[in-house]
Design an enzyme around this catalytic site. Structure first.
Site, short mmCIF file in Angstrom:
data_model
loop_
_atom_site.label_atom_id
_atom_site.label_comp_id
_atom_site.label_asym_id
_atom_site.label_seq_id
_atom_site.Cartn_x
_atom_site.Cartn_y
_atom_site.Cartn_z
N VAL A 186 0.85 -1.19 0.00
CA VAL A 186 0.00 0.00 0.00
C VAL A 186 0.89 1.24 0.00
O VAL A 186 1.82 1.35 0.81
CB VAL A 186 -0.94 0.01 1.22
N ASP A 215 -10.50 -11.53 7.94
CA ASP A 215 -9.13 -11.18 8.38
C ASP A 215 -9.16 -9.93 9.24
O ASP A 215 -8.43 -8.97 9.00
CB ASP A 215 -8.24 -10.98 7.15
#
Length: 1023
Positions: free
Chosen positions: A726, A851
């Site tokens: 990211v 998650d």
């Protein structure tokens, strides 16, 4: 008598002999130890050398400056302290092959590599490990056959190879592993049959062979597995019947054979033979006969799936003993009886799913339907023979998200009480005989996505309050008696993207110009009404339209040029109106498959390109002033045709020089434009799962993102995960900060993660979910595939950083203080729980995040929490099928260690309760500032759950984050009570059994009450 000299010589002689003996002893023993140490060392280094990508640095410590017993993931024995007994590298994102040198670790007992990207064959050398007991290789990319010589590891009791690419048959040699208790081979590419040798494995407790290409019958030898608790044979091509002896194994907890071609009947005493049964799934097979009444006695049953079979006879009537029942799915059978028998389900207080559609049930819906479980989210009785009206008690089901009772004989008005169902997202009432007007209370359903009331006798007008349903995706009110004008307010609902259908009613007046607000709409049908006026040119804004039907109205004027913008239009019907003027040539340039312009007043020449070249695809009958077109249309020639032919040679002489000159220069320009166009087209390709939402996203290319992130520079890197990295980015105008998630497409599962994230985010909108701004699926400047997701940038970063930044900065094990205040932590916890409740209950499909952890929680300037990273998300239901609250999966764990619920280790189910477990651990972490993997603190407690449980309620202030403790010393008030309540919720959410965990809705409600009590307490103290 010895002299002093001789005594001295003898003493020296003894010393020399002693040294020789010690040397001999040392040389006889030490080299063996060193050799063994060196063998393990070299084996581990060979293991590391076969890994070519280690995104999380799991193997950074694997070097000779540190003893290998201290390497990450390595455990040495207590007896043989320098020998490796365990390798655990679960969920580290490793990419590579498994070195055959692992076979030299002769003391190895356990090897856990699940949830990575290992490829290639499982080395045969692993069978040399005689002490090996535990193999966990699930969710990788191992290929080739299962090593036959694994049978040499006679101590093996756990073998999990689920979710790989293994081929071939199940080796019969495995039948000699008599200690085996768990065997998981699901989700591979195996072939052949279920070999009878499995019956030799009499200690088996867990057997998972789902979705691996098996054929033939279920062998009778399986009846010898008298300790079996889980049997999963889903999604194969198994035939024949289930051996009757299997029904005598009383230890079964989960018995699922869904999606095969199995036949036969269910024993009448099944409910007595399976006293521990929690999950029964025989769905999508060829079973017949009656559903045994004895199932009502299996008091531990939570899930019953018998859908899509040939069951006949009466439906079960007595559910009083099944108090833990959560899902009852009997759909698509031939069951008979009175629908009122569902009244006995009122004792099932945990019931979430009731699906009885497509049967032969009759009678009327009982008034007691309002007494069903408050957790009921899915109620489906469509395609039966139910009559009468909908009881007003339907409004007493606050958890309902889907109500489907279409295709019955229901009548009377639609009760206004339906407006009380605040969570309702899907309503299917079509093909009944409902009368009266639509209740204005429908406008209270702000989460409503799909409203189907077609083919009834509804009259009056559309209530303006319906415009409050700002999340509406589908509106179908066709085939009723609705009148008045089409409300402009409804046309402004830009959320409607699937279908807007008001056909076969009595609407009058013009089509509102606000129709242009439906920029994402795919299907618009206003046919068979009494509409008048022009076709609004604002339709040009509906760029996603594929089907436009306006036939059988009183529309006039010309076909608007704005339709030229509808580049995806495939089906256009404007027949039986009063349209005039010529047929626009651009209609032949659209990708039309069907075009009906018949019975209007159109004039002049019919084009001869595109759809007009196919007689079967176009209809222009009843337009008496049309001419030309292809010969098959049998239209008269246009009056100017002959004069054009006479002048053709003269015109040709004039045009040829001009055309030749123009073509040369034009061709050069086109070649350049084509290459540019193709590149731009690729860079703006968006996955099909979200095409209907295209208008909501920024249009960003690979070049845009490259520029925004300064070439994806390391300086802009703000995070990295298993499937990608990211980067922080700034778009051209300098006003928009974004977070760009770039997928690492070389990692197994990255593309699947991308698809999952797109699929999940397609249907979610919530203040506590990370907002997706754009999607880019293209190629980079080297021609390699490129996929990325662009999100809003959150300035405060992740919850992981806020909780543990001091630990990172100072590096001390005991330094775990975070500067988050008590109320900030409560707000964050409520934000996350609210997002989770929305995912589970607040969309048209139930979504499992999969998650949940601190690094996937991002905070903005106002400290509002946003849940992100849907790479492992699962959409558990859809508008087109049943609503299973659990989805078959592998027994391989997908998620992050410490936050993954225990049932994912060997269970066949993923569920919303798995998310609740992860949330519980996360809640404990927020208030203790302890990671679930902080073994140095947890020590003998083994888990964060047990650590906190042992401290409740008297020692709670001893385990909380020291910052809360310092705040407590200042404020006192109700901090200790608050902490006991909050941590108690965390413990309740993270219990081992899914059925014992708290519902996420209750979590939200309780946390809000705790926050209110805490704030009131502080205000009182301050006063």
């Amino acid at each position: 008598m010895r002299t002093p000299a001789s005594t001295k010589i003898m003493a020296n002689y003894r010393i020399i002999i002693l040294c020789v003996i010690l040397w001999f002893f040392h040389s006889a023993n030490t080299p063996v130890t060193c050799s063994n140490n060196k063998t393990d060392l070299l084996s581990l280094l060979s293991f590391k050398a076969a890994i070519y990508d280690d995104p999380r640095g799991a193997l950074n410590s694997w070097n000779e400056t540190v003893h290998f017993c201290s390497w990450k993931g390595i455990l040495c024995g207590s007896r043989h302290r320098t020998r490796v007994v365990s390798i655990n590298l679960m969920s580290q994102g490793l990419v590579g092959s498994l070195s055959p040198h692992v076979g030299n670790l002769s003391f190895l007992r356990s090897i856990i590599l699940q949830n990575n990207s290992f490829y290639g064959q499982i080395p045969r050398e692993i069978a040399r490990l005689k002490r090996l007991e535990y193999i966990e290789f699930s969710n990788n990319s191992f290929d080739g056959s299962i090593p036959r010589n694994l049978s040499q590891s006679q101590n093996l009791y756990y073998l999990n190879l689920i979710d790989n690419d293994l081929t071939g048959i199940i080796p019969p040699e495995l039948g000699s592993l008599l200690e085996l208790e768990a065997l998981g081979l699901s989700k591979n590419k195996l072939s052949g049959t279920i070999s009878p040798f499995i019956g030799n494995l009499t200690r088996l407790v867990l057997l998972s062979l789902a979705n691996c290409g098996l054929q033939g019958e279920v062998p009778h030898a399986l009846v010898h597995l008298q300790s079996l608790e889980l049997l999963n044979l889903d999604e194969n091509s198994l035939t024949g019947s289930i051996p009757s002896g299997l029904y005598n194994i009383s230890t079964f907890s989960i018995f699922t054979v869904r999606s095969n071609q199995l036949r036969g009947t269910i024993p009448s005493d099944l409910g007595f033979k399976f006293p521990k049964l929690r999950h029964l799934d025989l769905g999508d097979n060829l079973f017949s006969g009656v559903i045994p009444v004895s199932l009502s006695n299996a008091s531990m049953l939570e899930f019953i799936y018998l859908s899509s079979n040939n069951f006949t006879g009466p439906m079960l009537k007595d559910f009083e003993r099944l108090s833990g029942l959560r899902s009852l799915i009997f759909s698509s059978n031939h069951l008979q009886g009175d629908i009122s028998s569902i009244s006995s389900l009122t004792n099932c207080t945990r019931l979430q799913v009731l699906s009885l559609f497509d049967n032969l049930l009759s009678g009327s819906l009982p008034g007691s339907i309002g007494n069903l479980s408050s957790q009921l989210s899915y109620l489906s009785v469509e395609r039966n023979e139910v009559h009468g009206s909908i009881p007003s008690g339907i409004g007493n089901l606050p958890g309902l998200t889907r109500l489907s009772i279409e295709d019955n004989d229901l009548d009377g008005p639609i009760p206004s009480a339906i407006g009380k169902l605040a969570k309702l997202q899907e309503i299917y009432l079509g093909m009944n005989r409902f009368t009266n007007v639509l209740p204005s209370s429908l406008g209270n359903l702000s989460l409503l996505n799909h409203l189907y009331v077609q083919q009834n006798n509804i009259d009056g007008s559309i209530p303006p309050t319906l415009s409050n349903c700002s999340n509406l995706l589908t509106l179908d009110l066709s085939h009723n008696n609705l009148s008045d004008s089409v409300p402009r307010e409804i046309m402004r609902l830009s959320s409607i993207s699937i279908s807007f259908n008001l056909a076969h009613n009595a609407f009058t007046g013009p089509i509102p110009a606000e129709v242009g607000s439906l920029i994402n709409l795919v299907n618009l049908d206003l046919s068979h009404n009494r509409l008048s006026g022009f076709i609004p040119n604002s339709l040009r804004s509906c760029v996603s339209l594929q089907r436009l039907h306006l036939e059988v109205n009183s529309l006039d004027g010309e076909i608007p040029r704005g339709l030229n913008a509808l580049k995806g239009l495939q089906d256009l019907d404007l027949s039986q109106n009063n349209l005039s003027g010529p047929i626009p040539r651009f209609l032949g340039e659209l990708p039309l498959v069907n075009l009906n312009l018949s019975f209007n007043r159109l004039q002049d020449e019919v084009p001869i390109l595109g759809v007009f070249e196919n007689k079967t695809a176009v209809s222009v009958d009843g337009n008496n002033e049309l001419c030309g077109g292809i010969a098959d249309l049998k239209l008269p020639p246009c009056s100017s045709t002959n004069s054009k032919k006479k002048n053709f040679p003269t015109v040709l002489k004039i045009l040829i020089p001009i055309v030749i000159t123009g073509v040369i220069s034009f061709t050069l320009s086109v070649c350049f434009c084509i290459s540019v166009y193709r590149r731009r087209r690729k860079s703006r390709d968006i996955p099909s799962s979200i095409l209907s939402f295209e208008g909501q996203f920024l249009r960003l290319s690979y070049a845009d993102l490259l520029k925004a992130t300064n070439g994806f520079s390391e300086a802009n890197l703000i995070g990295a995960g298993r499937f990608g990295s990211v980067y922080k980015g700034i778009l051209d105008d300098g006003q928009i900060l974004v977070a760009v998630k770039v997928l690492n497409l070389h990692i197994k599962g990255a593309s699947k993660s991308f698809k999952s994230e797109c699929n999940a985010l397609r249907i979610v909108r919530h203040r506590n979910l990370l907002k997706l701004l754009s999607i880019c699926q293209s190629t980079d400047f080297q021609g390699r595939d490129f996929k990325s997701l662009v999100y809003e940038y959150k300035s405060k970063g992740s919850l992981e950083k806020l909780l543990h930044q001091n630990r990172q900065q100072q590096g001390g094990q005991d330094e775990r203080t975070s500067s988050l205040t008590m109320i900030q932590r409560l707000n964050i916890a409520i934000d996350i729980a609210s997002a989770l409740e929305y995912l589970h209950c607040g969309t048209d499909s139930s979504i499992v995040h999969g998650d949940l952890k601190p690094s996937n929680i991002l905070l903005d300037d106002d400290m509002t929490a946003h849940v992100g990273d849907f790479g492992l998300a699962k959409v558990m239901s859809s508008i087109s099928g049943e609503f299973p609250t659990h989805e078959s999966s592998s027994i391989g764990i997908k998620g992050t260690i410490g936050y993954v619920p225990p049932e994912y280790g060997i269970s066949t189910m993923i569920s919303t309760q798995g998310d609740v477990y992860s949330y519980g651990i996360l809640l404990l972490e927020i208030f203790t500032n302890l990671r679930p993997t902080d073994d140095y603190v947890l020590k003998e407690h083994t888990s964060l759950h047990n650590y906190v449980t042992s401290a409740l309620p008297n020692a709670v202030m001893e385990i909380v984050d020291p910052y809360i403790l310092s705040e407590y010393k200042v404020k006192q008030s109700k901090t200790e009570d608050c902490m006991n309540s909050v941590l108690g919720i965390g413990v309740a959410c993270s219990k081992e059994s899914p059925s014992d965990r708290m519902s996420i809705t209750n979590v939200v409600n309780l946390l809000c009450k705790i926050r209110t009590a805490y704030l009131v307490g502080e205000e009182t103290r301050n006063t």
